[in-house]
Design a protein around this motif. Structure first.
Motif, PDB file in Angstrom:
ATOM      1  N   ALA A 229       0.828  -1.208   0.000  1.00 34.77           N
ATOM      2  CA  ALA A 229       0.000   0.000   0.000  1.00 34.77           C
ATOM      3  C   ALA A 229       0.866   1.262   0.000  1.00 34.77           C
ATOM      4  CB  ALA A 229      -0.939  -0.004   1.202  1.00 34.77           C
ATOM      5  N   ALA A 230       1.921   1.255   0.831  1.00 34.98           N
ATOM      6  CA  ALA A 230       2.770   2.452   0.938  1.00 34.98           C
ATOM      7  C   ALA A 230       3.529   2.727  -0.363  1.00 34.98           C
ATOM      8  CB  ALA A 230       3.747   2.288   2.097  1.00 34.98           C
ATOM      9  N   ILE A 231       4.080   1.687  -0.961  1.00 33.80           N
ATOM     10  CA  ILE A 231       4.848   1.878  -2.197  1.00 33.80           C
ATOM     11  C   ILE A 231       3.918   2.310  -3.338  1.00 33.80           C
ATOM     12  CG2 ILE A 231       6.286   0.724  -3.930  1.00 33.80           C
ATOM     13  CD1 ILE A 231       7.842   0.986  -1.421  1.00 33.80           C
ATOM     14  N   THR A 232       2.756   1.692  -3.397  1.00 37.16           N
ATOM     15  CA  THR A 232       1.785   2.091  -4.426  1.00 37.16           C
ATOM     16  C   THR A 232       1.467   3.576  -4.274  1.00 37.16           C
ATOM     17  OG1 THR A 232       0.823  -0.128  -4.470  1.00 37.16           O
ATOM     18  CG2 THR A 232      -0.514   1.632  -5.383  1.00 37.16           C
ATOM     19  N   GLY A 233       1.207   4.004  -3.038  1.00 37.62           N
ATOM     20  CA  GLY A 233       0.884   5.404  -2.784  1.00 37.62           C
ATOM     21  C   GLY A 233       2.038   6.334  -3.111  1.00 37.62           C
ATOM     22  N   LEU A 234       3.243   5.887  -2.788  1.00 36.44           N
ATOM     23  CA  LEU A 234       4.433   6.696  -3.047  1.00 36.44           C
ATOM     24  C   LEU A 234       4.580   6.961  -4.549  1.00 36.44           C
ATOM     25  CD1 LEU A 234       7.116   7.820  -1.742  1.00 36.44           C
ATOM     26  CD2 LEU A 234       8.153   5.641  -2.362  1.00 36.44           C
ATOM     27  N   VAL A 235       4.423   5.923  -5.353  1.00 33.37           N
ATOM     28  CA  VAL A 235       4.575   6.077  -6.804  1.00 33.37           C
ATOM     29  C   VAL A 235       3.376   6.816  -7.394  1.00 33.37           C
ATOM     30  CG1 VAL A 235       4.783   4.851  -9.001  1.00 33.37           C
ATOM     31  CG2 VAL A 235       6.070   4.059  -7.010  1.00 33.37           C
ATOM     32  N   ALA A 236       2.192   6.518  -6.868  1.00 38.59           N
ATOM     33  CA  ALA A 236       0.985   7.153  -7.404  1.00 38.59           C
ATOM     34  C   ALA A 236       0.936   8.639  -7.068  1.00 38.59           C
ATOM     35  CB  ALA A 236      -0.253   6.456  -6.851  1.00 38.59           C
ATOM     36  N   GLY A 237       1.676   9.041  -6.027  1.00 41.03           N
ATOM     37  CA  GLY A 237       1.658  10.434  -5.612  1.00 41.03           C
ATOM     38  C   GLY A 237       0.357  10.773  -4.891  1.00 41.03           C
ATOM     39  N   SER A 238      -0.261   9.769  -4.289  1.00 41.47           N
ATOM     40  CA  SER A 238      -1.546  10.013  -3.613  1.00 41.47           C
ATOM     41  C   SER A 238      -1.347  10.062  -2.104  1.00 41.47           C
ATOM     42  CB  SER A 238      -2.537   8.913  -3.945  1.00 41.47           C
ATOM     43  OG  SER A 238      -2.017   7.649  -3.585  1.00 41.47           O
TER      44      SER A 238
ATOM     45  N   ASP B  52      14.354  -2.908  -6.744  1.00 47.44           N
ATOM     46  CA  ASP B  52      13.641  -4.188  -6.764  1.00 47.44           C
ATOM     47  C   ASP B  52      13.354  -4.677  -8.191  1.00 47.44           C
ATOM     48  OD1 ASP B  52      12.802  -6.385  -5.262  1.00 47.44           O
ATOM     49  OD2 ASP B  52      10.697  -5.796  -5.389  1.00 47.44           O
ATOM     50  N   GLY B  53      14.254  -4.332  -9.095  1.00 49.87           N
ATOM     51  CA  GLY B  53      14.144  -4.893 -10.445  1.00 49.87           C
ATOM     52  C   GLY B  53      13.144  -4.221 -11.359  1.00 49.87           C
ATOM     53  N   VAL B  54      12.689  -3.051 -10.998  1.00 46.62           N
ATOM     54  CA  VAL B  54      11.815  -2.310 -11.922  1.00 46.62           C
ATOM     55  C   VAL B  54      11.973  -0.818 -11.663  1.00 46.62           C
ATOM     56  CG1 VAL B  54       9.775  -2.413 -10.408  1.00 46.62           C
ATOM     57  CG2 VAL B  54       9.478  -2.124 -12.875  1.00 46.62           C
ATOM     58  N   MET B  55      12.105  -0.041 -12.750  1.00 48.45           N
ATOM     59  CA  MET B  55      12.134   1.407 -12.565  1.00 48.45           C
ATOM     60  C   MET B  55      10.888   2.011 -13.175  1.00 48.45           C
ATOM     61  SD  MET B  55      15.442   1.084 -14.652  1.00 48.45           S
ATOM     62  CE  MET B  55      15.365  -0.454 -13.773  1.00 48.45           C
ATOM     63  N   VAL B  56      10.340   2.985 -12.484  1.00 47.26           N
ATOM     64  CA  VAL B  56       9.106   3.623 -12.943  1.00 47.26           C
ATOM     65  C   VAL B  56       9.309   5.131 -12.950  1.00 47.26           C
ATOM     66  CG1 VAL B  56       7.608   1.780 -12.077  1.00 47.26           C
ATOM     67  CG2 VAL B  56       8.158   3.696 -10.581  1.00 47.26           C
ATOM     68  N   GLY B  57       8.638   5.808 -13.864  1.00 49.52           N
ATOM     69  CA  GLY B  57       8.777   7.256 -13.903  1.00 49.52           C
ATOM     70  C   GLY B  57       7.950   7.863 -15.006  1.00 49.52           C
ATOM     71  N   GLY B  81       7.635  -9.239  -7.234  1.00 49.06           N
ATOM     72  CA  GLY B  81       7.432  -9.419  -5.799  1.00 49.06           C
ATOM     73  C   GLY B  81       6.570  -8.286  -5.276  1.00 49.06           C
ATOM     74  N   GLU B  82       6.528  -8.163  -3.941  1.00 51.38           N
ATOM     75  CA  GLU B  82       5.624  -7.166  -3.342  1.00 51.38           C
ATOM     76  C   GLU B  82       5.959  -5.738  -3.768  1.00 51.38           C
ATOM     77  OE1 GLU B  82       5.339  -7.281   0.933  1.00 51.38           O
ATOM     78  OE2 GLU B  82       3.846  -5.674   0.990  1.00 51.38           O
ATOM     79  N   VAL B  83       7.232  -5.346  -3.608  1.00 50.03           N
ATOM     80  CA  VAL B  83       7.610  -3.966  -3.917  1.00 50.03           C
ATOM     81  C   VAL B  83       7.551  -3.716  -5.420  1.00 50.03           C
ATOM     82  CG1 VAL B  83       9.504  -2.299  -3.837  1.00 50.03           C
ATOM     83  CG2 VAL B  83       9.029  -3.747  -1.844  1.00 50.03           C
ATOM     84  N   HIS B  84       8.135  -4.631  -6.171  1.00 52.86           N
ATOM     85  CA  HIS B  84       8.144  -4.551  -7.631  1.00 52.86           C
ATOM     86  C   HIS B  84       6.719  -4.351  -8.178  1.00 52.86           C
ATOM     87  CE1 HIS B  84      10.064  -6.218 -11.514  1.00 52.86           C
ATOM     88  NE2 HIS B  84       8.788  -6.075 -11.812  1.00 52.86           N
ATOM     89  N   GLY B  85       5.809  -5.208  -7.709  1.00 52.37           N
ATOM     90  CA  GLY B  85       4.425  -5.140  -8.181  1.00 52.37           C
ATOM     91  C   GLY B  85       3.746  -3.846  -7.754  1.00 52.37           C
ATOM     92  N   ALA B  86       4.034  -3.408  -6.516  1.00 47.08           N
ATOM     93  CA  ALA B  86       3.396  -2.190  -6.013  1.00 47.08           C
ATOM     94  C   ALA B  86       3.851  -0.967  -6.806  1.00 47.08           C
ATOM     95  CB  ALA B  86       3.711  -2.013  -4.531  1.00 47.08           C
ATOM     96  N   LYS B  87       5.117  -0.965  -7.260  1.00 50.03           N
ATOM     97  CA  LYS B  87       5.589   0.157  -8.076  1.00 50.03           C
ATOM     98  C   LYS B  87       4.810   0.224  -9.393  1.00 50.03           C
ATOM     99  CE  LYS B  87      10.131   1.115  -8.078  1.00 50.03           C
ATOM    100  NZ  LYS B  87      11.609   0.839  -8.114  1.00 50.03           N
ATOM    101  N   LEU B  88       4.571  -0.939  -9.988  1.00 47.78           N
ATOM    102  CA  LEU B  88       3.802  -0.969 -11.241  1.00 47.78           C
ATOM    103  C   LEU B  88       2.359  -0.525 -11.004  1.00 47.78           C
ATOM    104  CD1 LEU B  88       5.211  -4.332 -12.672  1.00 47.78           C
ATOM    105  CD2 LEU B  88       5.603  -2.043 -13.618  1.00 47.78           C
ATOM    106  N   CYS B  89       1.759  -1.011  -9.914  1.00 48.60           N
ATOM    107  CA  CYS B  89       0.378  -0.617  -9.609  1.00 48.60           C
ATOM    108  C   CYS B  89       0.295   0.885  -9.334  1.00 48.60           C
ATOM    109  CB  CYS B  89      -0.154  -1.393  -8.408  1.00 48.60           C
ATOM    110  SG  CYS B  89      -0.482  -3.131  -8.777  1.00 48.60           S
ATOM    111  N   GLY B  90       1.289   1.397  -8.610  1.00 50.23           N
ATOM    112  CA  GLY B  90       1.311   2.825  -8.291  1.00 50.23           C
ATOM    113  C   GLY B  90       1.403   3.678  -9.547  1.00 50.23           C
ATOM    114  N   LEU B  91       2.192   3.210 -10.512  1.00 53.97           N
ATOM    115  CA  LEU B  91       2.344   3.959 -11.760  1.00 53.97           C
ATOM    116  C   LEU B  91       1.002   4.052 -12.485  1.00 53.97           C
ATOM    117  CD1 LEU B  91       4.726   5.242 -13.453  1.00 53.97           C
ATOM    118  CD2 LEU B  91       4.557   3.200 -14.879  1.00 53.97           C
ATOM    119  N   LEU B  92       0.271   2.939 -12.519  1.00 53.75           N
ATOM    120  CA  LEU B  92      -1.032   2.939 -13.202  1.00 53.75           C
ATOM    121  C   LEU B  92      -2.042   3.800 -12.443  1.00 53.75           C
ATOM    122  CD1 LEU B  92      -0.744  -0.744 -14.209  1.00 53.75           C
ATOM    123  CD2 LEU B  92      -1.287   1.066 -15.843  1.00 53.75           C
ATOM    124  N   GLU B  93      -1.917   3.812 -11.107  1.00 55.71           N
ATOM    125  CA  GLU B  93      -2.808   4.670 -10.327  1.00 55.71           C
ATOM    126  C   GLU B  93      -2.501   6.148 -10.602  1.00 55.71           C
ATOM    127  OE1 GLU B  93      -3.495   3.252  -6.329  1.00 55.71           O
ATOM    128  OE2 GLU B  93      -3.665   5.331  -5.644  1.00 55.71           O
TER     129      GLU B  93
END
Lengths: 238, 299, 105
Positions: A229-238, B52-57, B81-93
């Motif tokens: 949840a935290a990493i998703t939020g960090l990247v999403a900027g939310s 964690d094996g993925v860069m997003v931007g 994995g958890e962090v890798h996947g969350a970075k991808l999900c965060g980018l789409l969000e």
């Protein structure tokens, strides 16, 4: 299967046709008609089964649309050992058939159908991704087995000693098999016990099924997935 | 200018991104010095990576604002994995609020990371929903595939949820890798060391003929860039068509027809033949331009 | 896995402040090097994470040589190693520090 159907929907309150590893029909859930789509015998999901699942979802959406009636709840009864492993299925592009099932689930959700999964057997890996995990709410029966890979196979691939994996699995839900682990990580919403009244459990699950994906937050609340949840939020900027 | 083409297959994810987008336009979200590496790998005493094996931007490509992710196939097979996947999900969000011209996923992954298999599987199902939600919001998602790990496992499913799939001949898409099938079902079912066979089942040209990939390009970053720029231009002109009941009914019919047509097939040979590629050996050697001309029927 | 920190004094040779840069990939026989501006200004601090245990002397030699080639103070280096040879480590360190210095302060 009838014993399970009776316990989930009430005796005489379901009309479900079994066709090999697949079954579909309707049943009473929370005093309303619901669409039932399921697999059994630890089915390996190939293109044929994926198309049957997708067709049943599309039919439910089409029917409710054409009759202009409120969208019925769709219940997935899941038992799968995973995706079918074969050269033929890979040639067809099984991943594309699974993507199609996911799109159908998404369409149903957007049309207002609630999607509830009950794992009544196994829910493994790619089979679970295709059939079950795309629902709004996922429930597991007491003997349900949810996993990606068992620890012996994982030990072989990762070269980490089996005994060490067993010890580490006690501390963390992140890799070891078990519905309980998926519950802690937020992907299984409810664990039902043998004593529970599954009929009212199912009604309650339908009631609580939301259309937003809240699994990362749930995993955080339950202490099983602390970062998503935290990493998703960090990247999403939310 | 005399710029040497850079091989996409060999390049690292960082190099792919740097050379795919407009010069110096990439800015990384959640960059490596924040050290969001995987605690689960560390707990299993396995090496970790800062990203964690993925860069997003975010970046510009031919002037179009895009959000972009690149999986590093050389780190744990690009596995999620958890962090890798969350970075991808965060980018789409992020795409929902930022509304870029597209989200570009440079997929190079065998699927779920076994060291954190449950977290990876859940992350991929979250990613599947995130891709669908982004497309539903009218933002196209492109998958670019040409790395050594291809797009397999859950990432093979995610790829087929994308609006456009750009692939090179070396790129591969599938669900279960040939090695996995061979291990479980035996070498008679799938000989993973028969490279020509693997290519005829999973390879870029086969996937393009079947329609799973929407563009076939040469294995250099400039070609991937050109195709992506062309697709960005195309999508800028018309809004993404809704994935409605009619569209999914048609998709269902197409997939059913494919399953009937190749109901016993175990080799891509027949798929190439039915597409009018009569000499199989020549398909493998055929330059990408000629192949595309033949397939699209343009003179 | 083994983790240790080595600090090398470089005299009063504080580098300019640059944005952090990363170089290399964590894959078998390779490594990833992160270079950042940091404290103290008169030394180079190197934090090593390696799966190969018991090679601290070799690391000390390889990193010592690196600091001799690039005596930059106020720099923190972090290494995620995946079993790289000393030659690969030296090469990646050189690349990383050059990349770091090429970035505008």
């Amino acid at each position: 299967m009838n014993m399970l159907f009776d316990r989930l929907f009430g005796s005489g309150r379901h009309t479900i046709t079994v066709d090999g590893d697949f079954f579909a029909g309707t049943a009473a859930v929370a005093d309303a008609e619901a669409v039932i789509i399921g697999t059994r015998n630890k089915a390996a999901i190939g293109s044929g089964l994926a198309l049957k699942v997708a067709a049943a979802i599309l039919a439910a959406v089409r029917e409710d649309d054409s009759l202009s009636r409120p969208p019925r709840t769709i219940v997935f009864l899941v038992d799968t050992q995973g995706q079918e492993l074969s050269r033929h299925e890979e040639l067809l592009g099984l991943n594309g058939y699974f993507a199609h099932v996911a799109r159908c689930c998404d369409l149903a959700r957007r049309h207002g159908h609630r999607l509830v999964t009950v794992v009544h057997g196994e829910a493994v890996s790619g089979g679970f991704l295709a059939f079950g995990l795309m629902a709004d709410r996922v429930c597991a029966l007491p003997d349900a087995q949810v996993r990606v890979m068992d620890l012996r196979a994982m030990s072989k691939v990762t070269k980490i000693p089996y005994d060490r994996l067993v010890v580490l699995a006690e501390e963390s839900p992140v890799f070891a098999p078990g519905a309980e682990n998926f519950w802690r990580m937020g992907a299984v919403h409810e664990l039902w016990s043998a004593e529970d009244d599954w009929n009212s459990c199912l009604a309650s699950a339908v009631f609580h099924a939301g259309s937003e994906d809240g699994r990362a937050l749930l995993g955080l609340e339950r202490g099983g997935r602390m970062l998503a949840a935290a990493i998703t939020g960090l990247v999403a900027g939310s | 200018m005399n710029v040497k083409p850079t091989c996409y297959f060999e390049a690292s994810a960082r190099t792919r991104i740097a050379k795919l987008v407009d010069p110096d336009s990439f800015s990384e979200l959640c960059p490596p010095h924040l050290r969001h590496s995987s605690p689960h790998l560390a707990r299993l005493n396995a090496p970790v990576a800062f990203d964690d094996g993925v860069m997003v931007g975010r970046a510009l490509l031919a002037g179009h604002p895009v959000l972009i992710a690149g999986q590093e196939g050389k780190f744990n097979g690009g596995a999620v994995g958890e962090v890798h996947g969350a970075k991808l999900c965060g980018l789409l969000e992020r795409a929902l609020s930022e509304r870029p011209a597209a989200v570009l996923l440079l997929v190079d992954s065998g699927g779920v990371r076994l060291h954190e298999a449950n977290a990876g599987l859940i992350a991929i199902s979250e990613l599947m929903r995130a891709v669908l939600r982004t497309e539903e919001a009218g933002i196209p998602v492109f998958a670019l595939i040409g790395g050594s790990c291809g797009a397999f496992g859950g990432m093979g499913i995610v790829t087929l949820l994308c609006t456009e799939v750009v692939i090179s001949e070396q790129g591969r898409i599938g669900l279960s890798g040939p090695e996995v099938i061979e291990t479980v079902k035996g070498v008679d079912e799938f000989d993973s060391r028969d490279r020509a066979l693997v290519w005829r089942i999973t390879g870029g040209k086969l996937r393009r003929v079947l329609g799973d990939a929407t563009r076939l390009v040469d294995d250099d970053i400039a070609s991937f860039r050109a195709a992506t720029a062309e697709l960005l231009g195309k999508h800028a002109e018309r809004r993404l068509p809704a994935s409605d009941l009619a569209a999914l009914t048609e998709e269902h019919e197409q997939l059913s027809a494919r399953a009937r047509r190749y109901d016993t097939a175990r080799d891509g040979r027949i798929v190439f033949e039915e597409a009018g590629f009569t000499e199989l050996e020549s398909v493998a050697l055929m330059p990408v331009d000629d192949f595309n001309r033949h397939l699209e029927g343009t003179p | 896995m083994e983790q240790f920190v080595m600090t090398f004094p470089v005299g009063n040779r504080q580098s300019e402040i640059h944005p952090p840069r990363v170089c290399g990939v964590v894959s078998s026989g390779n490594l990833e090097v992160l270079v950042e501006s940091g404290e103290p200004g008169d030394s180079c601090r190197i934090d090593v994470h390696t799966p190969a245990e018991g090679f601290r002397d070799i690391w000390n030699a390889v990193l010592g040589d690196f600091v001799e080639r690039h005596p930059v103070g106020g720099v923190n280096v972090t290494i995620n190693d995946a079993g790289a040879t000393p030659a690969v480590v030296s090469l990646r360190l050189d690349q990383a520090v050059e990349l770091f210095r090429s970035e505008k302060p």
